[in-house]
Design an enzyme around this catalytic site. Structure first.
Site, PDB file in Angstrom:
ATOM      1  N   ASP A 211       0.863  -1.343  -0.110  1.00  0.00           N
ATOM      2  CA  ASP A 211      -0.062  -0.076  -0.041  1.00  0.00           C
ATOM      3  C   ASP A 211       0.782   1.263  -0.014  1.00  0.00           C
ATOM      4  OD1 ASP A 211      -2.982   0.715   0.693  1.00  0.00           O
ATOM      5  OD2 ASP A 211      -1.692   2.184   1.463  1.00  0.00           O
ATOM      6  N   ILE A 212       0.692   2.251  -0.869  1.00  0.00           N
ATOM      7  CA  ILE A 212       1.346   3.451  -0.997  1.00  0.00           C
ATOM      8  C   ILE A 212       0.823   4.343   0.171  1.00  0.00           C
ATOM      9  CG2 ILE A 212       1.836   5.745  -2.440  1.00  0.00           C
ATOM     10  CD1 ILE A 212       1.174   3.984  -4.885  1.00  0.00           C
ATOM     11  N   ASP A 228      -1.917   9.269 -10.916  1.00  0.00           N
ATOM     12  CA  ASP A 228      -2.070   8.296 -11.847  1.00  0.00           C
ATOM     13  C   ASP A 228      -0.599   7.919 -12.383  1.00  0.00           C
ATOM     14  OD1 ASP A 228      -4.793   8.023 -11.587  1.00  0.00           O
ATOM     15  OD2 ASP A 228      -5.283   8.738 -13.750  1.00  0.00           O
ATOM     16  N   TYR A 245       9.058 -15.014 -12.413  1.00  0.00           N
ATOM     17  CA  TYR A 245       7.926 -15.871 -12.170  1.00  0.00           C
ATOM     18  C   TYR A 245       6.884 -15.392 -11.186  1.00  0.00           C
ATOM     19  CZ  TYR A 245      10.944 -17.821  -8.753  1.00  0.00           C
ATOM     20  OH  TYR A 245      11.911 -17.883  -7.888  1.00  0.00           O
ATOM     21  N   GLU A 254      -4.674   2.509  -4.461  1.00  0.00           N
ATOM     22  CA  GLU A 254      -3.319   2.494  -4.284  1.00  0.00           C
ATOM     23  C   GLU A 254      -2.747   1.159  -3.729  1.00  0.00           C
ATOM     24  OE1 GLU A 254      -4.786   4.459  -0.480  1.00  0.00           O
ATOM     25  OE2 GLU A 254      -5.500   4.034  -2.495  1.00  0.00           O
ATOM     26  N   ARG A 274      13.064  -5.506   0.802  1.00  0.00           N
ATOM     27  CA  ARG A 274      13.888  -5.016  -0.361  1.00  0.00           C
ATOM     28  C   ARG A 274      13.193  -4.020  -1.156  1.00  0.00           C
ATOM     29  NH1 ARG A 274      15.723  -9.598  -2.177  1.00  0.00           N
ATOM     30  NH2 ARG A 274      14.002  -9.609  -3.754  1.00  0.00           N
TER      31      ARG A 274
END
Length: 341
Positions: A211-212, A228, A245, A254, A274
């Site tokens: 989640d931003i 956007d 994969y 968001e 990371r």
């Protein structure tokens, strides 16, 4: 003779109609091709027959009878002489004595074929397939066989076109138009399939919910067009920092989801940290003006099958609870699901 000819013509029309009715609701080319091939083999005496899909420089057998006994392959390049001729000229090959005319070059050396029909399956003026018939007998096919094969190729052309359109529509539905990630609809299908596969192979599966942080601040301050663009850039950063994969989805607003096949909790936690650190270090236009800490950051929740949950709904809920804890703990961090004691 006239009565026999009329009867034969009716039989061919019935065969076409029967095949059409059977494929009307089918979209998979392999199934469509098997139905048409069955009717073709019943109507035209041949030792080998196949319906071949042409895709750029590759040819793939969709359905066949006796074909692989001669050619040994189900997929090959389109530089096979007979296929290359049909693709380049958009013209059929029809011969009853292949060894005694220039068409001998169209078959492999030592191949026992004498009679050959190859008709193109045209879609939008492009050869997208070929119907192949062969026999070691000379003059095994007549003009009526050729006409029937050409008629069938036109019918198959319609089925091919509809199948291509269906595939394109499915591709559009599978992707989020803004970010290019897979869609929520695709996520709902894939997580079920991935859990089933993990159960079967006794593997683990992890899900990351990303989640931003403070996205609404950014969107309200800079406006939706720039919001956007931020979503698109974050999606690109995520895609660049996960394995090929592993799959990324626009989960909603968001929020993004990542399905990590064959990843245990340690693997998933390492990847999530990371990713969180990479996004924190990334430069985003306008972040200093709108974000509380002057940076675009993400919070990530991690849950793993089967240790955290074994069912789709419970696994998603576990990842969501982990994400909630990450946000409640100050954002810009990663939390794994912790079962209640």
């Amino acid at each position: 003779m006239a009565g026999k000819s009329v009867r034969r013509k009716i039989e061919r029309s019935v065969a076409i109609t029967r095949a059409y009715l059977r494929i009307e609701r089918i979209q998979k080319l392999e199934k469509i091709s098997r139905i048409y091939l069955r009717e073709l083999a019943d109507m035209v005496g041949c030792d080998g027959c196949a319906i071949i899909l042409i895709n750029t420089d590759k040819a793939k057998i969709l359905a066949e009878r006796g074909f692989t006994k001669t050619f040994k392959k189900l997929e090959f390049n389109t530089d096979v002489p007979a296929i290359e001729h049909v693709v380049n000229t958009k013209q059929a090959i029809f011969t009853g004595d292949i060894q005694s005319n220039p068409t001998a070059d169209y078959i492999p050396h030592g191949c026992p074929i004498n009679s050959l029909i190859c008709t193109p399956i045209m879609v939008n003026d492009e050869v997208r397939g070929i119907i192949h018939l062969d026999s070691p007998k000379k003059n095994a096919f007549n003009k009526k066989d050729m006409e029937f094969t050409e008629l069938l190729s036109k019918e198959i052309s319609t089925a091919f076109r509809q199948s291509f359109q269906y595939s394109q529509a499915r591709h559009v539905l599978a992707r989020d138009a803004l970010t290019g990630c897979f869609s929520r609809r695709q996520f709902d299908a894939d997580i079920v399939a991935d859990i089933t596969s993990a159960k079967k192979h006794k593997e683990q599966l992890s899900i990351l919910l990303v989640d931003i942080d403070w996205f609404k601040n950014y969107n309200d301050f800079h406006g939706q067009p720039k919001g956007d663009k931020l979503l698109k850039k974050v999606a690109d950063v995520i895609a660049s920092n996960i394995r090929a994969y592993h799959k990324i989805y626009r989960y909603g607003g968001e929020e993004f989801a990542i399905l990590m096949a064959d990843a245990n909790q340690d693997n998933a936690l390492c990847a999530a940290r990371r990713l969180q650190e990479t996004i924190e270090q990334e430069q985003f236009r306008g972040e200093k003006k709108s974000q509380p800490n002057g940076k675009i950051t993400v919070s990530i929740g991690v849950a793993t099958f089967p240790s955290d949950a074994v069912k789709k709904g419970k696994l998603i809920e576990a990842a969501d609870l982990a994400l909630y804890r990450a946000k409640e703990s100050g954002r810009n961090q990663v939390c794994v699901y912790i079962k209640k004691k």
